[in-house]
Design an enzyme around this catalytic site. Structure first.
Site, PDB file in Angstrom:
ATOM      1  N   ASP A  94       5.119   0.979  12.049  1.00 42.03           N
ATOM      2  CA  ASP A  94       3.894   0.297  11.623  1.00 42.03           C
ATOM      3  C   ASP A  94       3.806  -1.143  12.138  1.00 42.03           C
ATOM      4  O   ASP A  94       2.794  -1.816  11.923  1.00 42.03           O
ATOM      5  CB  ASP A  94       3.777   0.310  10.088  1.00 42.03           C
ATOM      6  CG  ASP A  94       3.429   1.689   9.563  1.00 42.03           C
ATOM      7  OD1 ASP A  94       3.103   2.569  10.369  1.00 42.03           O
ATOM      8  OD2 ASP A  94       3.488   1.886   8.330  1.00 42.03           O
ATOM      9  N   CYS A 154      -4.678  13.369  12.994  1.00 35.00           N
ATOM     10  CA  CYS A 154      -4.999  11.944  12.946  1.00 35.00           C
ATOM     11  C   CYS A 154      -4.689  11.362  14.310  1.00 35.00           C
ATOM     12  O   CYS A 154      -3.961  11.958  15.099  1.00 35.00           O
ATOM     13  CB  CYS A 154      -4.256  11.302  11.791  1.00 35.00           C
ATOM     14  SG  CYS A 154      -3.014  10.129  12.165  1.00 35.00           S
ATOM     15  N   ARG A 156      -8.492  -0.568   5.311  1.00 34.10           N
ATOM     16  CA  ARG A 156      -7.713   0.499   4.657  1.00 34.10           C
ATOM     17  C   ARG A 156      -6.395  -0.036   4.125  1.00 34.10           C
ATOM     18  O   ARG A 156      -5.855   0.496   3.157  1.00 34.10           O
ATOM     19  CB  ARG A 156      -7.394   1.603   5.677  1.00 34.10           C
ATOM     20  CG  ARG A 156      -8.511   2.575   5.892  1.00 34.10           C
ATOM     21  CD  ARG A 156      -8.006   3.764   6.670  1.00 34.10           C
ATOM     22  NE  ARG A 156      -6.738   4.226   6.110  1.00 34.10           N
ATOM     23  CZ  ARG A 156      -5.810   4.869   6.789  1.00 34.10           C
ATOM     24  NH1 ARG A 156      -5.986   5.157   8.042  1.00 34.10           N
ATOM     25  NH2 ARG A 156      -4.690   5.244   6.198  1.00 34.10           N
ATOM     26  N   ARG A 169       0.823  15.015  12.962  1.00 31.78           N
ATOM     27  CA  ARG A 169       1.224  14.723  11.571  1.00 31.78           C
ATOM     28  C   ARG A 169       1.154  15.936  10.643  1.00 31.78           C
ATOM     29  O   ARG A 169       0.401  15.965   9.670  1.00 31.78           O
ATOM     30  CB  ARG A 169       0.423  13.546  11.012  1.00 31.78           C
ATOM     31  CG  ARG A 169       0.647  12.286  11.813  1.00 31.78           C
ATOM     32  CD  ARG A 169      -0.001  11.097  11.208  1.00 31.78           C
ATOM     33  NE  ARG A 169       0.766  10.541  10.108  1.00 31.78           N
ATOM     34  CZ  ARG A 169       0.433   9.407   9.498  1.00 31.78           C
ATOM     35  NH1 ARG A 169      -0.620   8.745   9.877  1.00 31.78           N
ATOM     36  NH2 ARG A 169       1.170   8.936   8.514  1.00 31.78           N
ATOM     37  N   LYS A 185       0.842  -1.206   0.000  1.00 32.11           N
ATOM     38  CA  LYS A 185       0.000   0.000   0.000  1.00 32.11           C
ATOM     39  C   LYS A 185       0.874   1.251   0.000  1.00 32.11           C
ATOM     40  O   LYS A 185       0.665   2.178  -0.772  1.00 32.11           O
ATOM     41  CB  LYS A 185      -0.909  -0.009   1.239  1.00 32.11           C
ATOM     42  CG  LYS A 185      -1.554   1.322   1.532  1.00 32.11           C
ATOM     43  CD  LYS A 185      -2.436   1.292   2.761  1.00 32.11           C
ATOM     44  CE  LYS A 185      -1.730   1.612   4.047  1.00 32.11           C
ATOM     45  NZ  LYS A 185      -1.346   3.029   4.218  1.00 32.11           N
ATOM     46  N   ASN A 186       1.889   1.255   0.866  1.00 31.56           N
ATOM     47  CA  ASN A 186       2.687   2.477   1.019  1.00 31.56           C
ATOM     48  C   ASN A 186       3.634   2.723  -0.154  1.00 31.56           C
ATOM     49  O   ASN A 186       4.173   3.820  -0.282  1.00 31.56           O
ATOM     50  CB  ASN A 186       3.473   2.445   2.337  1.00 31.56           C
ATOM     51  CG  ASN A 186       2.568   2.709   3.533  1.00 31.56           C
ATOM     52  OD1 ASN A 186       1.382   2.986   3.361  1.00 31.56           O
ATOM     53  ND2 ASN A 186       3.115   2.628   4.729  1.00 31.56           N
TER      54      ASN A 186
HETATM   55  C1  UD1 Z   1       4.578   7.082   6.212  1.00 28.31           C
HETATM   56  C2  UD1 Z   1       3.717   5.834   6.109  1.00 28.31           C
HETATM   57  C3  UD1 Z   1       3.245   5.372   7.486  1.00 28.31           C
HETATM   58  C4  UD1 Z   1       4.440   5.182   8.400  1.00 28.31           C
HETATM   59  C5  UD1 Z   1       5.324   6.425   8.413  1.00 28.31           C
HETATM   60  C6  UD1 Z   1       6.610   6.235   9.195  1.00 28.31           C
HETATM   61  C7  UD1 Z   1       2.654   6.046   3.957  1.00 28.31           C
HETATM   62  C8  UD1 Z   1       1.416   6.325   3.191  1.00 28.31           C
HETATM   63  N1  UD1 Z   1       2.571   6.150   5.279  1.00 28.31           N
HETATM   64  O1  UD1 Z   1       3.777   8.112   6.760  1.00 28.31           O
HETATM   65  O2  UD1 Z   1       2.549   4.146   7.328  1.00 28.31           O
HETATM   66  O3  UD1 Z   1       3.991   4.948   9.718  1.00 28.31           O
HETATM   67  O4  UD1 Z   1       5.691   6.789   7.063  1.00 28.31           O
HETATM   68  O5  UD1 Z   1       7.333   5.168   8.695  1.00 28.31           O
HETATM   69  O6  UD1 Z   1       3.687   5.693   3.394  1.00 28.31           O
HETATM   70  N2  UD1 Z   1       6.568  15.008  10.191  1.00 28.31           N
HETATM   71  C9  UD1 Z   1       6.568  16.372  10.437  1.00 28.31           C
HETATM   72  N3  UD1 Z   1       6.375  17.205   9.361  1.00 28.31           N
HETATM   73  C10 UD1 Z   1       6.210  16.748   8.101  1.00 28.31           C
HETATM   74  C11 UD1 Z   1       6.209  15.361   7.870  1.00 28.31           C
HETATM   75  C12 UD1 Z   1       6.388  14.499   8.936  1.00 28.31           C
HETATM   76  O7  UD1 Z   1       6.728  16.825  11.560  1.00 28.31           O
HETATM   77  O8  UD1 Z   1       6.037  17.546   7.168  1.00 28.31           O
HETATM   78  C13 UD1 Z   1       6.766  14.083  11.324  1.00 28.31           C
HETATM   79  C14 UD1 Z   1       5.562  13.183  11.566  1.00 28.31           C
HETATM   80  O9  UD1 Z   1       4.611  13.785  12.388  1.00 28.31           O
HETATM   81  C15 UD1 Z   1       6.203  11.964  12.208  1.00 28.31           C
HETATM   82  C16 UD1 Z   1       7.549  11.880  11.510  1.00 28.31           C
HETATM   83  O10 UD1 Z   1       7.800  13.186  10.979  1.00 28.31           O
HETATM   84  O11 UD1 Z   1       6.418  12.210  13.579  1.00 28.31           O
HETATM   85  C17 UD1 Z   1       7.630  10.869  10.401  1.00 28.31           C
HETATM   86  O12 UD1 Z   1       6.540  11.003   9.524  1.00 28.31           O
HETATM   87  P1  UD1 Z   1       6.613  10.575   7.997  1.00 28.31           P
HETATM   88  O13 UD1 Z   1       7.829   9.743   7.795  1.00 28.31           O
HETATM   89  O14 UD1 Z   1       6.465  11.792   7.156  1.00 28.31           O
HETATM   90  O15 UD1 Z   1       5.333   9.653   7.852  1.00 28.31           O
HETATM   91  P2  UD1 Z   1       4.275   9.621   6.680  1.00 28.31           P
HETATM   92  O16 UD1 Z   1       4.942   9.865   5.374  1.00 28.31           O
HETATM   93  O17 UD1 Z   1       3.109  10.473   7.034  1.00 28.31           O
END
Ligand code: UD1
Length: 419
Positions: free
Chosen positions: A307, A118, A399, A123, A22-23
């Site tokens: 995850d 969320c 999902r 996030r 999915k990811n």
């Molecule tokens: C993706 C995965 C999710 C997984 C996560 C971490 C998908 C669709 N989802 O989520 O399943 O749990 O990686 O491996 O691939 N952050 C910020 N600002 C930003 C972006 C992120 O502060 O602009 C923080 C987030 O709140 C979190 C951390 O950085 O604490 C990591 O998040 P991120 O790696 O971006 O996760 P996702 O891409 O949302």
């Protein structure tokens, strides 16, 4: 709302085929917005988040032809695509923010809804916005939308992410493909899903190179027609391997390259699982006694994935001693704890660390799913609990886990859907 009734304890035996990731599918589908020519994506998992992304692409003007089994999509973009990603679609799945990079890069404008909060934490998307701004995107936030434009093509820049982010890395790579000149992204996430995205784009003519956590993208004018098969879902694979370890299982996990979950398999070996691998299969046998592990820590790849944190917590509840799990990625990812406590788990939380007393004798109870990975952890716990458990809000599971009910049934879990 559908519920699952699980009658434990169950013994696991047989084989399970792992679906497409999915990811990995989500950023790849978002990146198809960059193409003028048709793209074929194979091995898509049949899960709700993928439907959401396909609906989002349709709403932007892509024509999508799905194969009969709905695992292959041919995507053809119109000449005049729309650039509006509505709140109604984005709010149901945070991954929708991945359309921002391609929209601004290809069409120089976009109105994309902010995804909102969320359950597992705030996030924010600030790193996505900072990076795209550096590449030339101008934006303002109004009425919950990111209203963005650029003066023609984005321009390659050097960007260092303040923190490792999967989504921000993906959005920036996609956007930089068609930018003018060279983009150097430092401190990138390097999850296998991002490498799959890179392979897909390079196959279509993009010029993306990696060196450790640095990604160098030399912009090109346009991408070619291509076909890509999405990699296997390493979180689904990890979940089934945890299930086998937990339930004295004897399981063959098929259809994946075991290297993508090497760290996870090493950890399961430490708790006592017997594991053998080939180039596309894992044979795993669960131990009679599960050993506890003192300090499990979630980390970016190649660390233990966040995850899989909830699933590993269930495993530690059934281990023979004391253990702890530190959650380093999301600030609020312990919602499953209260539900596991209802089954009899002995867990204490201090800040981002969970202290777990093992030897738990789970007793079946009525439970509520809260998010995708938390809900699968409840399924695992119910599977080894004594008696009946009913798990509500199973749409969370749908999902991200393809056909979970039948896959579990096939390997010996007594699971029934209640409508
Ligand atoms: C993706 C995965 C999710 C997984 C996560 C971490 C998908 C669709 N989802 O989520 O399943 O749990 O990686 O491996 O691939 N952050 C910020 N600002 C930003 C972006 C992120 O502060 O602009 C923080 C987030 O709140 C979190 C951390 O950085 O604490 C990591 O998040 P991120 O790696 O971006 O996760 P996702 O891409 O949302």
């Amino acid at each position: 709302m559908d519920k699952f009734l699980i009658n434990g304890p169950c013994r696991i035996k047989g084989n399970v085929s792992i679906s497409g990731s999915k990811n990995a599918s989500l950023p790849i589908l978002a990146a198809t917005l960059l193409f003028n020519k048709p793209v074929i994506i194979k091995n898509l998992p049949r899960v709700r988040d993928i439907n959401t992304m396909l609906n989002l692409l349709k709403s932007l003007g892509s024509k999508i032809i799905l194969s009969r089994d709905r695992k292959t999509a041919k995507i053809i973009n119109k000449k005049n695509m729309k650039t509006f990603a509505s709140y109604s679609l984005v709010k149901t799945m945070r991954g929708s923010i991945l359309v921002l990079g391609p929209l601004i890069s290809k069409f120089y404008r976009s109105k994309t809804s902010l995804p909102g909060g969320c359950l597992i934490g705030a996030r924010p998307v600030n790193y996505h916005l900072i990076a795209l701004k550096k590449l030339g995107m101008k934006y303002k936030i109004r009425d919950g939308y990111i209203i963005a434009k650029s003066d023609g093509r984005l321009k390659g820049k050097t960007i260092k992410f303040p923190k490792i982010s999967v989504g921000a890395t993906e959005n920036s790579i996609i956007a930089a493909c068609l930018a003018k000149g060279k983009t150097i992204l430092k401190n990138c996430a390097m999850e296998p899903e991002i490498k799959d995205l890179t392979q897909f784009l390079n196959k279509a003519g993009a010029n993306i190179k990696w060196s450790g956590r640095t990604c160098i993208i030399t912009g090109i004018d346009s991408l070619n027609q291509t076909t890509h098969t999405v990699m296997a879902d390493r979180i689904e694979a990890g979940t089934f391997c945890v299930a086998a370890t937990l339930a004295k299982g004897n399981l063959q996990v098929k259809n994946l390259d075991p290297k993508i979950i090497n760290t996870e398999l090493e950890l399961l070996k430490k708790v006592g699982a017997k594991i053998k691998t080939t180039n596309n299969k894992i044979f795993i046998k669960g131990p009679d006694k599960i050993k506890s592990i003192k300090n499990i820590k979630t980390k970016e790849f190649p660390g233990i994935p966040t995850d899989l944190q909830a699933q590993l917590m269930v495993l530690m509840c059934k281990s023979v001693g004391k253990s702890s799990i530190t959650e380093n990625i999301f600030e609020n990812r312990f919602m499953h704890v209260a539900e596991l406590q209802r089954l009899g788990a002995k867990i204490n939380i201090k800040n981002n660390k969970a202290f777990i007393d093992g030897n738990t004798n789970f007793i079946g109870a009525e439970l509520m799913s809260s998010d995708l990975r938390a809900s699968v952890a409840l399924v695992l716990a119910a599977m080894v609990a004594n008696g009946k458990s009913i798990i509500g809000r199973v749409y969370h599971l749908e999902r991200g886990y393809e056909n979970i009910e039948n896959k579990l049934k096939k390997i010996g879990v007594r699971i029934k859907r209640l409508k």
